[in-house]
Design a protein around this motif. Structure first.
Motif: not given
Lengths: 337, 334
Positions: A3, A146, A149-158, A335-337, B53, B58-59, B77, B81, B92, B106, B109, B153
């Motif tokens: 990362l 965004g 958000m895309t990155m957090l879909l790959w690496r969820p540890k914010r 939240d991430i929206s 989400r 995300l939420i 998670l 993932t 986006q 990506l 990462a 992935k």
């Protein structure tokens, strides 16, 4: 680590990073070229020209004073009472030769030991600005488009994602700041060699320059973290840039005017540039001229307040904890929206 | 069989000083079995995107339980993932990067092998345009890139929110084939879309959500069968008589939908009841046909979002069941 590598590559690929870096380096190069062009090497010929110029100036002053004394004597003989001349014309005498030293007639020359320390504020200030803008955009644009958000879909540890991004930013800026500082030292050493003097450099002088540069590099990194943290808090680059403008306009100009109107002591102690100055110059002595009282010998001794780089370090640490801590808390909780 | 995705009693509320509390998810349940293409349907504002989400971390949910590939989320998670590819809402991406740079970053990462970038670009048809900046892409091309990023992935579960948005007809057909191929290869696909004909064509099973609650779920054919019974199309000899007929049938307890030249009736047990009722009013039927419902009409009926003449429906005006209704099929863990 993967990362971190991706974020470092993203930083380098970004257009704003490239343009801000090029622009910052161009400004610094312009300063260096300006210093080079406005200074000269002092050789025997230059000294001889300075001697001649000093002698000519002194001769001219002697001639002028003799002419004035002659006019004075003529006026006295006419019984002139206009008061244009003193009663005793012998008091009009030519200036002594030693107040026309040849050194004053030498062209500007760059003395590395005396002048280089003062130039170090330029790379620190310019790169701090670059760091703030790049830092805020590096995370602000990601939120805005965004990408975060895309990155957090790959690496969820914010928090890990945010801090890894910050680490990549700081690594990139550290490389830029160190390279620029080395080039700045090299460039001005070259200027001093060709357009001035490098005499008198001691180990202590080198150490002082090195420490000032180190504080400059730290300032660049802190500015980047603050920009990054503010943009992350607001999830937009504009949050950091708007915040900076707000601090400058309201917090600095506005506060400065208000404090002056209220007659507060040491107004500069409330202004951030004073602390930046103290950070880079080790200390700043503020004087309260309002309290200046004439002593029996007629000299003014104003009240003073000394701000040191340690004061600034406390302020920077508090800012970092508040803003970066807030950014970490916000990305964890919101939240991430 | 272990579900790929399980959601039980999921709740999420948004609080606002001006508008009070709004329940985006109000005890929502969902169940997706492995290898299926599962449609996730609901009107605008029904909670679809909030569900996705929340599922993807995300939420933060207010309550309920979620499991992805057998792991509790969001707590676990990170463990799943790498096996879940997702696009949520509109694609986006950073506009000044090329598609290849975007995917390559990506891949780095996510520790995905670099050759995978070329594979997914080929798969979504962006190979020849991959070195152009994303800002020059059409919506459909961005959508393809989004799908490519989700496929990077090699996921076991693929979550796609409106993947056909902006695609041309050829693109929609390619997307359909891609999903079928992925499903055949063992990938589970969760597909959220408003193109109900597509969902009916592609999906093995569906979940329909309305105002944060599940209103129907199960295999597509079962959901259709459960809501097809008793639907008839009625035409009259005189079209001008349709309003009077609609009024009479509604009074008699039929659910009537008025179309320009006919009426659609739901809840009809015997056709003779309709003809007798209308004849009694002096209204004569020229055609009466039993109709198999399609997914769109089932959706409109379940969510009560069919447009009514002369009325403009607001976003949150849709059906909210007290609990999972009798029309639903299947059940949690079945």
């Amino acid at each position: 680590m993967s990362l971190y590598r991706a974020e470092l590559r993203r930083l380098v690929l970004r257009r704003l990073t490239r343009w801000a870096t090029v622009l910052g380096l161009a400004v610094l190069a312009t300063v260096a070229v300006g210093v080079f062009l406005s200074n000269q090497k002092i050789d025997d010929a230059a000294r001889a020209r300075a001697e001649v110029a000093a002698e000519q100036d002194w001769q001219q002053q002697v001639r002028q004073s003799e002419e004035i004394r002659a006019e004075c004597e003529q006026a006295a003989a006419r019984g002139d009472q206009s008061g244009r001349f003193p009663r005793d014309c012998s008091g009009i005498s030519p200036p002594p030769r030693d107040i026309f030293p040849a050194e004053q007639y030498l062209p500007a020359t760059f003395d590395f030991r005396a002048s280089f320390g003062g130039t170090l504020i330029a790379p620190a200030a310019i790169l701090a600005l670059v760091g703030f803008v790049v830092g805020s955009s590096f995370v602000g644009a990601e939120w805005n488009t965004g990408g975060m958000m895309t990155m957090l879909l790959w690496r969820p540890k914010r928090v890990t994602v945010l801090l890894t991004k910050l680490a990549a930013l700081l690594a990139g800026l550290l490389a830029l700041a160190v390279t620029t500082t080395v080039l700045w030292f090299g460039g001005f050493w070259l200027i001093a060699t060709t357009r001035g003097s490098t005499e008198g450099m001691t180990a202590g002088a080198w150490q002082s320059f090195a420490l000032t540069s180190l504080r400059g590099v730290v300032l660049v990194l802190v500015a980047a973290v603050l920009g990054f943290g503010l943009a992350s808090l607001g999830r937009h680059t504009a949050m950091a840039l708007g915040g900076a403008v707000g601090v400058v306009v309201v917090g600095q100009f506005g506060l400065g005017v208000l404090l002056k109107l209220t007659g507060a002591k040491f107004v500069e102690a409330w202004l951030l540039p004073t602390y930046v100055q103290a950070w880079l110059q080790k200390e700043v002595v503020l004087r309260n001229w309002q309290s200046c009282q004439v002593n029996p010998f007629g000299q003014c001794e104003p009240e003073t307040l000394t701000l040191t780089w340690q004061h600034t370090s406390g302020l920077l640490a508090a800012g970092l904890v508040l803003i970066l801590g807030g950014a970490c808390w916000a990305i964890r909780r919101r939240d991430i929206s | 069989m272990t579900a790929v995705l399980e959601i039980e009693g999921l709740r999420k509320s948004y609080r606002s000083r001006r508008r009070g509390t709004r329940n985006a998810l109000d005890g929502f349940d969902m169940w997706v079995e492995p290898g299926q293409v599962h449609g996730f349907l609901g009107p605008n504002g029904s909670g679809k995107t909030t569900t996705l989400r929340t599922l993807l971390g995300l939420i933060r949910p207010d309550g309920g339980r979620m499991r992805l590939l057998g792991h509790e989320v969001p707590a676990d998670l990170s463990a799943v993932t790498g096996r879940v590819g997702a696009i949520v809402e509109s694609p986006q991406f950073f506009p000044h990067f090329t598609a290849r740079e975007t995917l390559s970053l990506l891949a780095t990462a996510g520790q995905v092998r670099s050759s995978r970038t070329d594979e997914v670009l080929e798969l979504v048809g962006l190979r020849d345009r991959s070195r152009e900046r994303v800002k020059t892409y059409s919506l459909g091309m961005k959508q393809r890139l989004a799908v490519a990023s989700a496929l990077l992935k090699e996921p076991r579960l693929l979550i796609l929110d409106e993947p056909a948005n902006g695609l041309d007809p050829g693109g929609i057909r390619e997307m359909r084939a891609l999903m079928r191929n992925l499903s055949d290869a063992g990938t589970t696909v969760l597909l959220s879309s408003h193109i109900l004909a597509e969902i009916q064509l592609i999906c093995d099973s569906v979940t329909i959500i309305s105002l944060g609650r599940r209103v129907a779920f199960g295999p597509v054919e079962k959901v259709l069968a459960a809501h097809s019974a008793g639907t008839v199309r009625v035409r009259l000899e005189v079209v001008a008589d349709l309003p009077a007929a609609s009024e009479a049938l509604t009074r008699a307890g039929f659910r009537v939908t008025r179309e320009p030249d006919h009426l659609m009736l739901a809840g009809v047990e015997k056709a003779a009841m309709v003809t007798r009722l209308l004849a009694g009013q002096g209204l004569y039927v020229s055609e009466l046909v039993w109709v198999d419902a399609d997914l769109e009409s089932v959706f409109l009926e379940l969510t009560a979002t069919a447009p009514a003449p002369g009325q403009s429906r607001q976003v949150d005006q849709s059906a909210k069941p007290a609990a999972v209704g009798p029309s639903s099929t299947g059940g949690w863990g079945s």
